[in-house]
Motif scaffolding. Structure first.
Motif, PDB file in Angstrom:
ATOM      1  N   HIS A 130       0.806  -1.227   0.000  1.00  5.22           N
ATOM      2  CA  HIS A 130       0.000   0.000   0.000  1.00  5.22           C
ATOM      3  C   HIS A 130       0.838   1.275   0.000  1.00  5.22           C
ATOM      4  O   HIS A 130       0.305   2.361  -0.260  1.00  5.22           O
ATOM      5  N   ASN A 131       2.106   1.158   0.344  1.00 11.80           N
ATOM      6  CA  ASN A 131       2.993   2.327   0.402  1.00 11.80           C
ATOM      7  C   ASN A 131       4.189   2.085  -0.513  1.00 11.80           C
ATOM      8  O   ASN A 131       5.290   1.788  -0.058  1.00 11.80           O
ATOM      9  N   ARG A 132       3.958   2.193  -1.784  1.00 17.78           N
ATOM     10  CA  ARG A 132       4.998   1.926  -2.789  1.00 17.78           C
ATOM     11  C   ARG A 132       6.156   2.921  -2.656  1.00 17.78           C
ATOM     12  O   ARG A 132       5.961   4.064  -2.270  1.00 17.78           O
ATOM     13  N   GLY A 133       7.332   2.426  -2.985  1.00 15.68           N
ATOM     14  CA  GLY A 133       8.502   3.292  -2.981  1.00 15.68           C
ATOM     15  C   GLY A 133       9.258   3.323  -1.675  1.00 15.68           C
ATOM     16  O   GLY A 133      10.251   4.038  -1.554  1.00 15.68           O
ATOM     17  N   ILE A 134       8.796   2.599  -0.670  1.00 16.27           N
ATOM     18  CA  ILE A 134       9.552   2.534   0.581  1.00 16.27           C
ATOM     19  C   ILE A 134      10.080   1.110   0.765  1.00 16.27           C
ATOM     20  O   ILE A 134       9.592   0.167   0.147  1.00 16.27           O
ATOM     21  N   THR A 135      11.054   0.979   1.614  1.00 17.90           N
ATOM     22  CA  THR A 135      11.636  -0.341   1.878  1.00 17.90           C
ATOM     23  C   THR A 135      11.207  -0.822   3.256  1.00 17.90           C
ATOM     24  O   THR A 135      10.762  -0.033   4.093  1.00 17.90           O
ATOM     25  N   LYS A 136      11.416  -2.084   3.473  1.00 16.17           N
ATOM     26  CA  LYS A 136      11.078  -2.705   4.760  1.00 16.17           C
ATOM     27  C   LYS A 136      11.785  -1.981   5.913  1.00 16.17           C
ATOM     28  O   LYS A 136      11.193  -1.763   6.971  1.00 16.17           O
TER      29      LYS A 136
END
Length: 186
Positions: A105-111
């Motif tokens: 749901h939050n594209r563009g971020i990493t774990k």
């Protein structure tokens, strides 16, 4: 025996009156002096109660900021944590599922960028607040879903930060989402 029985019964009755009756009345009286009159701070929109500021609520739509996950699905009568340790395989699977959902749901971020509070439940399972970092990481998703400028949403988040002199700053998720709905109506 009779010598000790009567004083024990009297002391029991006195303590019952003090601890059960008087203490309860004092606490209830102090509660009436607080905002909300001891019932908690009600959040209203157009005269309708939409929730309470001190009890977390479930937000799963992309147009809203999400709060901390709840081990009790935000049911206030069952306030509790998961009671599973950090090495429990079931718990690890739940956390991994939350991470996967958050990333989808939050594209563009990493774990690694996900604040731990966004994938772990609080001790009560009803935490109404998130850290500013947890709100900031969701700005892109919320702004895109609502077709708003990211700077406008960030400004709203900044305005909602509650400064805490003895602990970390927090943002009440319900209050933030209500303000977001009102911003979207303008």
């Amino acid at each position: 025996m009779k010598k000790y029985l009567w004083p024990s019964l009297k002391m029991t009755l006195v303590m019952l009156v003090l601890c059960c009756l008087l203490y309860s009345l004092v606490v209830a009286g102090i509660g009436k002096l607080t905002p909300g009159g001891g019932d908690g701070e009600k959040i209203t929109v157009n005269g309708k109660v939409v929730g309470y500021a001190n009890i977390g609520q479930k937000f799963t739509e992309d147009k809203y900021f999400w709060g901390r996950p709840s081990a009790v699905d935000y049911i206030a009568s069952g306030s509790a944590g998961s009671n599973k340790g950090p090495s429990n395989p079931d718990y690890l699977k739940i956390v991994q599922d939350r991470i996967d959902t958050f990333l989808v749901h939050n594209r563009g971020i990493t774990k690694e960028q996900i604040p731990a509070e966004m994938v772990t439940a609080s001790g009560s399972g009803l935490d109404p607040n998130i850290s500013p970092a947890s709100a900031y990481i969701q700005i892109k998703r919320v702004a895109a879903t609502r077709d708003l400028d990211e700077s406008k949403v960030k400004s709203l988040v900044d305005q909602r930060i509650e400064k805490n002199p003895i602990g970390p700053d927090v943002i009440n998720v319900l209050k933030l989402n209500v303000a977001l709905d009102q911003l979207n109506q303008k």
